[in-house]
Design a protein around this motif. Structure first.
Motif, PDB file in Angstrom:
ATOM      1  N   ASP B 220       0.865  -1.315  -0.124  1.00  0.00           N
ATOM      2  CA  ASP B 220       0.037  -0.046  -0.191  1.00  0.00           C
ATOM      3  C   ASP B 220       0.777   1.218   0.045  1.00  0.00           C
ATOM      4  O   ASP B 220       0.378   2.412   0.259  1.00  0.00           O
ATOM      5  CB  ASP B 220      -0.884  -0.011   1.358  1.00  0.00           C
ATOM      6  N   THR B 221       2.130   1.021  -0.465  1.00  0.00           N
ATOM      7  CA  THR B 221       3.128   2.187  -0.364  1.00  0.00           C
ATOM      8  C   THR B 221       2.626   3.584  -0.661  1.00  0.00           C
ATOM      9  O   THR B 221       2.728   4.483  -0.375  1.00  0.00           O
ATOM     10  CB  THR B 221       4.441   2.027  -1.215  1.00  0.00           C
ATOM     11  N   GLY B 223      -0.595   4.005  -1.616  1.00  0.00           N
ATOM     12  CA  GLY B 223      -2.347   4.245  -1.318  1.00  0.00           C
ATOM     13  C   GLY B 223      -3.115   3.440  -2.228  1.00  0.00           C
ATOM     14  O   GLY B 223      -4.262   3.436  -2.077  1.00  0.00           O
ATOM     15  N   MET B 224      -2.575   2.445  -3.122  1.00  0.00           N
ATOM     16  CA  MET B 224      -3.312   1.729  -3.982  1.00  0.00           C
ATOM     17  C   MET B 224      -3.540   0.442  -3.547  1.00  0.00           C
ATOM     18  O   MET B 224      -4.259  -0.468  -4.308  1.00  0.00           O
ATOM     19  CB  MET B 224      -2.352   1.554  -5.569  1.00  0.00           C
ATOM     20  N   ALA B 259       3.377   3.226   4.153  1.00  0.00           N
ATOM     21  CA  ALA B 259       2.500   2.185   4.371  1.00  0.00           C
ATOM     22  C   ALA B 259       3.036   0.638   4.080  1.00  0.00           C
ATOM     23  O   ALA B 259       3.887   0.614   3.520  1.00  0.00           O
ATOM     24  CB  ALA B 259       1.180   2.436   3.870  1.00  0.00           C
TER      25      ALA B 259
END
Lengths: 315, 315
Positions: B220-221, B223-224, B259
């Protein structure tokens, strides 16, 4: 990729919806600092303040001072929120704002009763008065909005047909009074939407009103923000509300510290990767997210601001 | 909804990939506490530790003690990661693990060189030795994995055709040695994927190998994470790696605090809403996420743990 829009319009709501929910007081100077920085990021629409009762929302008591202090940028729309005639009058008197009339219906009867103490018929009946007020002030009525379009904490799941009906009512209200809505927004007010319900609701509204432009107001309360925006893009939606850094919280969440609105820079990252034009300089926007974090004094939920851009890694 | 799977298999990687990246030392007792709690949540597969060089990864030096201390639950697979023969021997000696042989190729030549100091031909040539080791130990070779399948910090975008080639090589390696892979995982090792590239890559692999089961390892680096998982579900993918609370970080992110892996409970929330069976009790899993947060001593990025469930609001 044929249904994807080639460009999207983003309404930045961080300074308004984002700061409004913060428990700590945000100074007028800091609000203006963030708005001015956002103005330089390439965003074309910023909702800067709300004109609401300062006894109920003390954090927005300085709305006039914010509007007076901010530096307007060519090509950027600066809008505000209000809930009644008194708020509209304050917004009009503040000067320097792009005034836009908006009509609002609710897909949840229970939420409407709780929020406004009105039945659907009463809410419908209240709209012509608003239209008359806007018309008297020479302000165009451009926007309709359906609150709680994807689910409601007080009513549960919302039938898709009811959302379609509300959209039809908004269009009828406008045309009955000689106005043409530029778009209708669908609000995931309490963070219930999933990509599947976004597709279903948008699809159903599209089926009935193929020429109507739709916008989405999404929350990331349960981690679905970007996925829901993606589903909207797949359906051809080209207008989105978002908040820098993921500001916004959710007053209806189960626990303190819930995620806020769709995070603007994470959404712009997605659009950049898809080749969808937003007008936004992502590096400048990430600087805004860092500033917002500094101003509110706690971590925000945005991911790209920590993950970093791919652009430099591609070089 | 015809392409959606009816159920998905989740491999929980929080105790392994999640704890491995934490800078503070996690006690053996805390690791076991989380694993035991996860075992009670309905998850059917937990990757509990990695057997790697304790001089390079001191936080995993207690791998044997964790495996000995945890309580195995009927119906749950407990697996571990290792990178070489020495690690495999330790895992086999530890007892109590579901040993599974895995083959690994890289879609990025630059990342492979950096990570393993090997060319693609050398990495390919190293796999038969692994297969022989597994066969000698009576351990089935079930899994293939393509690292950096969606982009690479050291090489940029990855041609889809190269991922398809790597998958073909994995299948050939297995069948040349009398093994049949149960699935092939596609790893978004550095957090480059978007829902669009997930669809493209999965679609291209599917086109070439229609009967092959695929799994996705997502970060999720940027936000995806959830959006990418949604895209995978839309493509019919029914195996996902995830980490409770969004544990995991990303050693390749631009900034500290990025993230982590796809957040297990946010993903389970999505599946629940879509009617896709996971076997997981979401409330129990959220308790695990809270425990994970308590153990690491800082906020994790999961959203549903703060946003709350919809189940009760529907009642």
């Amino acid at each position: 990729m044929s249904d994807f829009p080639t460009r999207v319009h983003i309404k930045e709501e961080g300074p308004r919806e984002g700061f409004q929910i913060e428990s700590a007081a945000i100074s007028t100077v800091d609000k203006i600092r963030l708005i001015d920085r956002l103005s330089d990021s390439g965003l074309r629409h910023i909702q800067v303040v709300s004109f609401v009762d300062p006894r109920r929302v003390p954090g927005m008591a300085d709305a006039e001072a914010v509007v007076t202090g901010m530096v307007r940028c060519e090509g950027v729309s600066y809008t505000a929120l209000w809930l009644n005639a008194r708020g509209f009058q304050r917004a009009a008197a503040a000067g320097g704002l792009d005034l836009e009339g908006s009509l609002n219906l609710y897909a949840s009867d229970a939420f409407l009763m709780r929020n406004q103490n009105r039945t659907p018929a009463q809410q419908y009946a209240a709209q012509p008065e608003l239209i008359a007020m806007y018309q008297a002030a020479g302000v165009p009525v451009r926007r309709g909005f359906v609150s709680a379009a994807f689910g409601c904490n007080f009513e549960g799941d919302i039938p898709v047909a009811r959302v379609v009906d509300r959209v039809g009512e908004l269009l009828a209200l406008a045309s009955d009074h000689g106005e043409t809505l530029g778009h209708v927004g669908l609000g995931d007010t309490m963070g219930w939407a999933t990509p599947l319900t976004v597709k279903r609701v948008v699809g159903a509204v599209r089926d009935r009103f193929p020429d109507l432009r739709l916008s989405l107001h999404l929350h990331d309360t349960r981690g679905m923000g970007v996925a829901n925006a993606w589903a909207g893009l797949e359906m051809g939606v080209d207008m989105f509300d978002a908040a820098v850094g993921g500001l916004g919280g959710c007053p209806f969440a189960g626990h303190k510290g819930a995620a806020g609105n769709l995070c603007t820079e994470d959404f712009v990252f997605l659009c950049d990767e898809l080749g969808i034009e937003t007008g936004v300089d992502l590096e400048a926007l990430i600087d805004c997210a860092r500033l917002a974090e500094e101003i509110v004094g706690h971590d925000l939920t945005g991911s790209v601001m920590r993950g970093g851009l791919l652009r430099r890694l591609r070089r």
